[in-house]
Design a protein around this motif. Sequence first.
Motif, PDB file in Angstrom:
ATOM      1  N   ILE A 134       1.368  -1.193   0.159  1.00  0.00           N
ATOM      2  CA  ILE A 134      -0.047  -0.446   0.402  1.00  0.00           C
ATOM      3  C   ILE A 134       1.364   0.973   0.642  1.00  0.00           C
ATOM      4  CG2 ILE A 134      -1.799   1.151   1.325  1.00  0.00           C
ATOM      5  CD1 ILE A 134      -2.601  -1.073   2.566  1.00  0.00           C
ATOM      6  N   LEU A 135       1.987   1.405   1.182  1.00  0.00           N
ATOM      7  CA  LEU A 135       2.965   2.443   0.689  1.00  0.00           C
ATOM      8  C   LEU A 135       3.250   3.009  -0.391  1.00  0.00           C
ATOM      9  CD1 LEU A 135       4.545   4.779   1.935  1.00  0.00           C
ATOM     10  CD2 LEU A 135       5.648   2.788   2.886  1.00  0.00           C
ATOM     11  N   ARG A 136       3.557   1.606  -1.089  1.00  0.00           N
ATOM     12  CA  ARG A 136       4.898   1.676  -2.554  1.00  0.00           C
ATOM     13  C   ARG A 136       3.502   2.896  -3.486  1.00  0.00           C
ATOM     14  NH1 ARG A 136       3.574  -0.367  -7.503  1.00  0.00           N
ATOM     15  NH2 ARG A 136       5.290  -0.471  -9.093  1.00  0.00           N
ATOM     16  N   GLN A 137       1.864   2.203  -3.136  1.00  0.00           N
ATOM     17  CA  GLN A 137       0.883   3.409  -4.109  1.00  0.00           C
ATOM     18  C   GLN A 137       1.401   5.026  -4.199  1.00  0.00           C
ATOM     19  OE1 GLN A 137      -0.705   1.600  -6.993  1.00  0.00           O
ATOM     20  NE2 GLN A 137       1.021  -0.026  -6.532  1.00  0.00           N
ATOM     21  N   LEU A 138       1.994   4.542  -2.303  1.00  0.00           N
ATOM     22  CA  LEU A 138       1.465   6.610  -1.804  1.00  0.00           C
ATOM     23  C   LEU A 138       2.860   6.667  -2.376  1.00  0.00           C
ATOM     24  CD1 LEU A 138      -0.134   6.013   2.198  1.00  0.00           C
ATOM     25  CD2 LEU A 138      -1.154   7.291   0.209  1.00  0.00           C
ATOM     26  N   LEU A 139       3.747   5.827  -2.676  1.00  0.00           N
ATOM     27  CA  LEU A 139       4.713   7.104  -2.659  1.00  0.00           C
ATOM     28  C   LEU A 139       4.760   6.946  -4.480  1.00  0.00           C
ATOM     29  CD1 LEU A 139       7.605   4.432  -1.033  1.00  0.00           C
ATOM     30  CD2 LEU A 139       6.811   7.055  -0.867  1.00  0.00           C
ATOM     31  N   LEU A 140       3.767   6.469  -5.325  1.00  0.00           N
ATOM     32  CA  LEU A 140       3.546   6.503  -6.876  1.00  0.00           C
ATOM     33  C   LEU A 140       2.438   7.405  -6.662  1.00  0.00           C
ATOM     34  CD1 LEU A 140       4.139   3.274  -8.347  1.00  0.00           C
ATOM     35  CD2 LEU A 140       5.323   5.589  -8.463  1.00  0.00           C
ATOM     36  N   ARG A 193       6.089  11.732 -11.685  1.00  0.00           N
ATOM     37  CA  ARG A 193       7.485  12.363 -11.848  1.00  0.00           C
ATOM     38  C   ARG A 193       8.653  11.051 -10.940  1.00  0.00           C
ATOM     39  NH1 ARG A 193       5.778  16.230  -6.345  1.00  0.00           N
ATOM     40  NH2 ARG A 193       4.321  17.644  -7.583  1.00  0.00           N
ATOM     41  N   ALA A 194       9.273  11.695 -12.547  1.00  0.00           N
ATOM     42  CA  ALA A 194      10.145   9.783 -12.199  1.00  0.00           C
ATOM     43  C   ALA A 194      10.891  10.001 -10.597  1.00  0.00           C
ATOM     44  CB  ALA A 194      11.751  10.058 -13.561  1.00  0.00           C
ATOM     45  N   GLN A 244       8.820   7.100  -8.858  1.00  0.00           N
ATOM     46  CA  GLN A 244       8.884   6.259  -9.375  1.00  0.00           C
ATOM     47  C   GLN A 244      10.518   5.365  -8.788  1.00  0.00           C
ATOM     48  OE1 GLN A 244       8.369   5.535 -13.902  1.00  0.00           O
ATOM     49  NE2 GLN A 244       7.438   7.722 -13.937  1.00  0.00           N
ATOM     50  N   ARG A 245      10.928   5.678  -9.017  1.00  0.00           N
ATOM     51  CA  ARG A 245      12.945   5.846  -9.090  1.00  0.00           C
ATOM     52  C   ARG A 245      12.557   4.959  -7.511  1.00  0.00           C
ATOM     53  NH1 ARG A 245      15.641   9.375 -10.902  1.00  0.00           N
ATOM     54  NH2 ARG A 245      16.224  10.792  -9.465  1.00  0.00           N
ATOM     55  N   ALA A 246      12.088   6.607  -6.426  1.00  0.00           N
ATOM     56  CA  ALA A 246      12.416   5.922  -5.546  1.00  0.00           C
ATOM     57  C   ALA A 246      11.363   4.126  -4.867  1.00  0.00           C
ATOM     58  CB  ALA A 246      12.057   6.975  -4.001  1.00  0.00           C
ATOM     59  N   ALA A 247      10.108   5.014  -5.881  1.00  0.00           N
ATOM     60  CA  ALA A 247       8.870   3.416  -5.474  1.00  0.00           C
ATOM     61  C   ALA A 247      10.087   2.208  -5.497  1.00  0.00           C
ATOM     62  CB  ALA A 247       7.443   3.635  -5.821  1.00  0.00           C
ATOM     63  N   LYS A 248      10.550   2.559  -6.664  1.00  0.00           N
ATOM     64  CA  LYS A 248      10.870   0.973  -6.917  1.00  0.00           C
ATOM     65  C   LYS A 248      11.896   0.199  -6.100  1.00  0.00           C
ATOM     66  CE  LYS A 248      11.676   0.384 -11.896  1.00  0.00           C
ATOM     67  NZ  LYS A 248      13.007   0.392 -12.354  1.00  0.00           N
ATOM     68  N   LYS A 249      12.986   1.406  -5.568  1.00  0.00           N
ATOM     69  CA  LYS A 249      13.629   0.527  -5.014  1.00  0.00           C
ATOM     70  C   LYS A 249      13.793   0.602  -3.724  1.00  0.00           C
ATOM     71  CE  LYS A 249      17.289   4.360  -4.267  1.00  0.00           C
ATOM     72  NZ  LYS A 249      18.196   5.134  -4.505  1.00  0.00           N
ATOM     73  N   GLY A 309      18.145  -0.857 -10.815  1.00  0.00           N
ATOM     74  CA  GLY A 309      18.011  -1.049 -12.007  1.00  0.00           C
ATOM     75  C   GLY A 309      16.990   0.273 -12.373  1.00  0.00           C
ATOM     76  N   SER A 310      17.393   1.391 -10.915  1.00  0.00           N
ATOM     77  CA  SER A 310      16.136   2.336 -10.684  1.00  0.00           C
ATOM     78  C   SER A 310      16.758   3.382 -11.656  1.00  0.00           C
ATOM     79  CB  SER A 310      16.168   3.217  -9.271  1.00  0.00           C
ATOM     80  OG  SER A 310      15.895   2.008  -8.204  1.00  0.00           O
ATOM     81  N   PHE A 311      17.448   2.966 -12.231  1.00  0.00           N
ATOM     82  CA  PHE A 311      17.842   4.361 -13.253  1.00  0.00           C
ATOM     83  C   PHE A 311      17.769   4.033 -14.623  1.00  0.00           C
ATOM     84  CE2 PHE A 311      22.819   4.772 -11.234  1.00  0.00           C
ATOM     85  CZ  PHE A 311      22.102   6.211 -10.664  1.00  0.00           C
ATOM     86  N   ARG A 312      17.115   3.469 -14.723  1.00  0.00           N
ATOM     87  CA  ARG A 312      16.313   2.969 -15.886  1.00  0.00           C
ATOM     88  C   ARG A 312      14.859   3.252 -15.500  1.00  0.00           C
ATOM     89  NH1 ARG A 312      19.935  -1.965 -15.105  1.00  0.00           N
ATOM     90  NH2 ARG A 312      17.805  -3.318 -14.665  1.00  0.00           N
ATOM     91  N   THR A 313      14.491   3.793 -14.757  1.00  0.00           N
ATOM     92  CA  THR A 313      12.882   4.815 -14.623  1.00  0.00           C
ATOM     93  C   THR A 313      12.920   4.495 -16.047  1.00  0.00           C
ATOM     94  OG1 THR A 313      13.012   3.987 -11.688  1.00  0.00           O
ATOM     95  CG2 THR A 313      11.111   5.434 -13.175  1.00  0.00           C
ATOM     96  N   PRO A 314      11.122   4.841 -16.791  1.00  0.00           N
ATOM     97  CA  PRO A 314      11.189   5.473 -17.849  1.00  0.00           C
ATOM     98  C   PRO A 314      10.553   6.847 -17.511  1.00  0.00           C
ATOM     99  CG  PRO A 314       9.762   3.613 -17.297  1.00  0.00           C
ATOM    100  CD  PRO A 314      10.870   3.510 -16.001  1.00  0.00           C
ATOM    101  N   THR A 315      11.012   8.003 -17.233  1.00  0.00           N
ATOM    102  CA  THR A 315      10.233   9.283 -17.587  1.00  0.00           C
ATOM    103  C   THR A 315       8.630   9.053 -18.533  1.00  0.00           C
ATOM    104  OG1 THR A 315      11.731  10.570 -19.672  1.00  0.00           O
ATOM    105  CG2 THR A 315      12.080  10.194 -16.885  1.00  0.00           C
ATOM    106  N   GLN A 316       7.844  10.018 -18.107  1.00  0.00           N
ATOM    107  CA  GLN A 316       6.225  10.088 -18.587  1.00  0.00           C
ATOM    108  C   GLN A 316       6.462  11.894 -18.883  1.00  0.00           C
ATOM    109  OE1 GLN A 316       3.698   9.018 -16.681  1.00  0.00           O
ATOM    110  NE2 GLN A 316       4.121   6.790 -16.576  1.00  0.00           N
ATOM    111  N   SER A 317       6.028  12.109 -20.295  1.00  0.00           N
ATOM    112  CA  SER A 317       5.754  13.237 -19.936  1.00  0.00           C
ATOM    113  C   SER A 317       4.048  13.967 -20.324  1.00  0.00           C
ATOM    114  CB  SER A 317       6.040  13.974 -22.411  1.00  0.00           C
ATOM    115  OG  SER A 317       4.727  12.981 -22.929  1.00  0.00           O
TER     116      SER A 317
END
Length: 514
Positions: free
Chosen positions: A140-146, A151-152, A155-160, A506-514
Amino acid sequence: MTPLPLIALAPLPLLAMAIACAARPGRRPGRQPVLAEGAALVTLILSLGGLVQLWVAGPLTLSVAGVSLLRLDAVSATMALLVGFIGWIVVRYARRYLDGEAREGRFHALTLATIAAVLVLVQAASLPVLIAGFVATGLILRQLLLFYPERAEAQRAAKKFIRVWGAGDLALIAAALLLWRSLGTTDIAALNATAALPGMAQVGVGLLALGAMLKTAAFPVHGWLTEVMEAPTPVSALLHAGIVNAGGVMLIALAGLVQASPGAMAALVVVGGFTALFGALVMLTQSAIKTALAWSTVAQMGFMLLQCGLGLWPLALLHIVAHSLYKAHAFLSAGGAVRAVNAIRKPGPVAVPGLRAVVQSFALALLLYAVVAAGFGSLVGEKSPQAIALGAILVFGVSYLIAQGLADQAPGALTRRTVAASLATTLAYFGFQVAAQVIWGAGLPPAPDAGALEWALIVLALWSFGSAALAQSLFPHWSHHPAAAGLRVHLANGLYLNAVLDRLTGSFRTPTQS
């Protein structure tokens, strides 16, 4: 028939309201935020009722078909009340903070569900329920972080976060399986009553300690905690004031079992102590207030693990309570604090203590501590070497304060005030120690007898924290050296360990969204 613990009912209003909010996840400025706050208040009242029930009826356990699910004791009642109070404050704050957000209902649903999961976690009576609470909290916390998925950085923080948290879940699952195979039970009360641990159980306890380190963002996997600033401020407050303490709560709930493994206790001291020093040093180099608070949490969690490793369980629980209340207030009032600091008159030149003043301050602080310790020892009995050593570590911080008052340019009023503050701090340490022992000591094991390993760890901790305090006191004399400037840059970047963790996850591979 065993009475139903009231704190077992505490998650229910939150879950009911979370379902209602999830059904209408959009912007609802009317009754929905008010009802969410009301559900959190009902939970707080039930938690307070559980404390009264404990006072009247004593410890209780909720069991179904002979399987222990939830427990009511001094530790769980304290933590349920703490979670209920902070949860209510966060939900009340979020009611205005999220007003007008397009997904306001979704935020309230996720926040209430997270608080409910943590409430189950802190009162778990068996390892499967404990693990279920950890897994639910992480998902559930992952959903709050996202909450701002575009925001890239989020995404990186949530993945980590989910990978480190998930690794902790796997360690706990493996520990539960090993303990069940070797001891034949996963009941927390039965595990704490175990006198001797076979080899497989020792490995299981080691995995419990590993899981706690991962959950509390201990070195070197602390990066997920320092980079979760893209979520709304109420999420930061809930995470730093509550969820990150869960690993320590687990260790305290299983204190009897953990203390039966000297290896696990030694690992907690070494990793916790180093994390505390590392986090504190990096915190001093941060310019952003929320980032500095995050590194402060890393240091505080490390110090809490150190307390657990020394067997000072009541003090570790007191630390969790105090840190949670402080950090929730710090995050929720961060914006006002910045404005207040900018509004006050900046101080003039600060008196810089020389080597002689620093040595005198350390000697005076330790003498003051010894006198107070002897006085308390004659009144309430002798303290364990671990408790005395922990107090000495705190006094090293006090000595830095005294050094400012003993500097050659310091006015006499400053000297008197720093000495008085140091005396008050020392008295408060022993006073709170006595209070913690009275409140929780009966349900927690005493600190182990200090053998060769314990004394080696005590000496290592004293030397490490003493050296750090001495270096900090003398910092103005060598801060302008080029090497110090370079060190400050490296520390400000956390010695680049977050970049290493990013690459491993692999957090550096987080894609960004426009």
